[in-house]
Design a protein around this motif. Sequence first.
Motif, PDB file in Angstrom:
ATOM      1  N   THR A 133       0.887  -1.016   0.002  1.00  0.00           N
ATOM      2  CA  THR A 133      -0.116   0.011   0.142  1.00  0.00           C
ATOM      3  C   THR A 133       0.969   1.265   0.126  1.00  0.00           C
ATOM      4  O   THR A 133       0.528   2.301   0.680  1.00  0.00           O
ATOM      5  CB  THR A 133      -0.805  -0.085   1.323  1.00  0.00           C
ATOM      6  N   ARG A 153      -2.303  -2.241  -3.908  1.00  0.00           N
ATOM      7  CA  ARG A 153      -3.453  -1.452  -3.926  1.00  0.00           C
ATOM      8  C   ARG A 153      -3.169   0.063  -4.428  1.00  0.00           C
ATOM      9  O   ARG A 153      -2.274   0.680  -3.851  1.00  0.00           O
ATOM     10  CB  ARG A 153      -4.200  -1.280  -2.622  1.00  0.00           C
ATOM     11  N   TYR A 175     -10.920   3.178   4.097  1.00  0.00           N
ATOM     12  CA  TYR A 175     -11.220   1.849   3.977  1.00  0.00           C
ATOM     13  C   TYR A 175     -11.764   1.499   5.436  1.00  0.00           C
ATOM     14  O   TYR A 175     -11.814   2.276   6.209  1.00  0.00           O
ATOM     15  CB  TYR A 175      -9.867   1.186   3.613  1.00  0.00           C
ATOM     16  N   GLU A 180     -10.647  -4.625   5.046  1.00  0.00           N
ATOM     17  CA  GLU A 180      -9.242  -4.874   4.908  1.00  0.00           C
ATOM     18  C   GLU A 180      -9.355  -6.458   5.450  1.00  0.00           C
ATOM     19  O   GLU A 180      -8.369  -7.297   5.016  1.00  0.00           O
ATOM     20  CB  GLU A 180      -8.484  -4.256   5.834  1.00  0.00           C
ATOM     21  N   THR A 202      -6.860   5.620   5.935  1.00  0.00           N
ATOM     22  CA  THR A 202      -6.424   4.317   5.509  1.00  0.00           C
ATOM     23  C   THR A 202      -5.818   3.476   6.860  1.00  0.00           C
ATOM     24  O   THR A 202      -5.016   2.606   6.647  1.00  0.00           O
ATOM     25  CB  THR A 202      -5.126   4.414   4.717  1.00  0.00           C
ATOM     26  N   LYS A 205      -6.256  -0.804   7.493  1.00  0.00           N
ATOM     27  CA  LYS A 205      -5.307  -1.924   7.364  1.00  0.00           C
ATOM     28  C   LYS A 205      -4.504  -2.261   8.429  1.00  0.00           C
ATOM     29  O   LYS A 205      -4.208  -3.456   8.628  1.00  0.00           O
ATOM     30  CB  LYS A 205      -4.524  -1.472   6.319  1.00  0.00           C
TER      31      LYS A 205
END
Length: 243
Positions: A133, A153, A175, A180, A202, A205
């Motif tokens: 990522t 990604r 997200y 995830e 983010t 994750k």
Amino acid sequence: MRRVLILGGTAEARDLAARLSGVPGVHVVSSLAGRVTDPRLPAGDVRVGGFGGPDGLAAWLREHRIDRAVDATHPFAERMSASAAKASQLAGVPLLALRRPGWREGDGDGWRRVPSLGEAAAVLPDGARAFLTTGRRSIPVFAARTGVWFLARSVDPPEPPVPSNVCVLLSRGPYTVDGERALIREHRLDVLVTKDSGGAMTRAKLTAAREARLPVIMVDRPPVPGGVETTSDVAAAARWAQG
């Protein structure tokens, strides 16, 4: 009229532009690099594209009679930040760096911090299935590890050709932890590689990796150029921009 230039299309940059755009006596211009297709546009005037280095940016600051500039670029936009610092000196325009706080390791996390993308690629074990990522421009750095499979990604497609050991997932945040978790299960991922970008958009994750007991290779962010005042508070940045 106080003229303010905001560099960057981050969430913090958009927040700052929204706060300043309705202030009487303040004219705000946001500058986007133009690297993302269909970016979320901030309030106020927007320009897209580069300036031609620090000399070009300094000339633009003078031409448009900018009173104050805010570097609200991504924490890893090292070249743009260096250019902004140099241009502010050349043009005599005060500069503030607006940076979201970095992420901190918590109970149950298994992070390994590294100083660069190259080091992150080097420490990946052979046979790993990595959740990558770190952005589309970093894919060539990692694809050389032919013994590692990557789920990369990205918001926009990488430059072709895409190596055979890389599966590209086009997606834009924010997200969710559930999403995830599902990616980790579906692709049988066993390590997460990311940059210390910070922020909530983010972060999911990292939570999913902790729950799945995945090790995390975390690339440290570059420092802000020396001599540049810095804040992580958008409200404080807005007050500073108004003088």
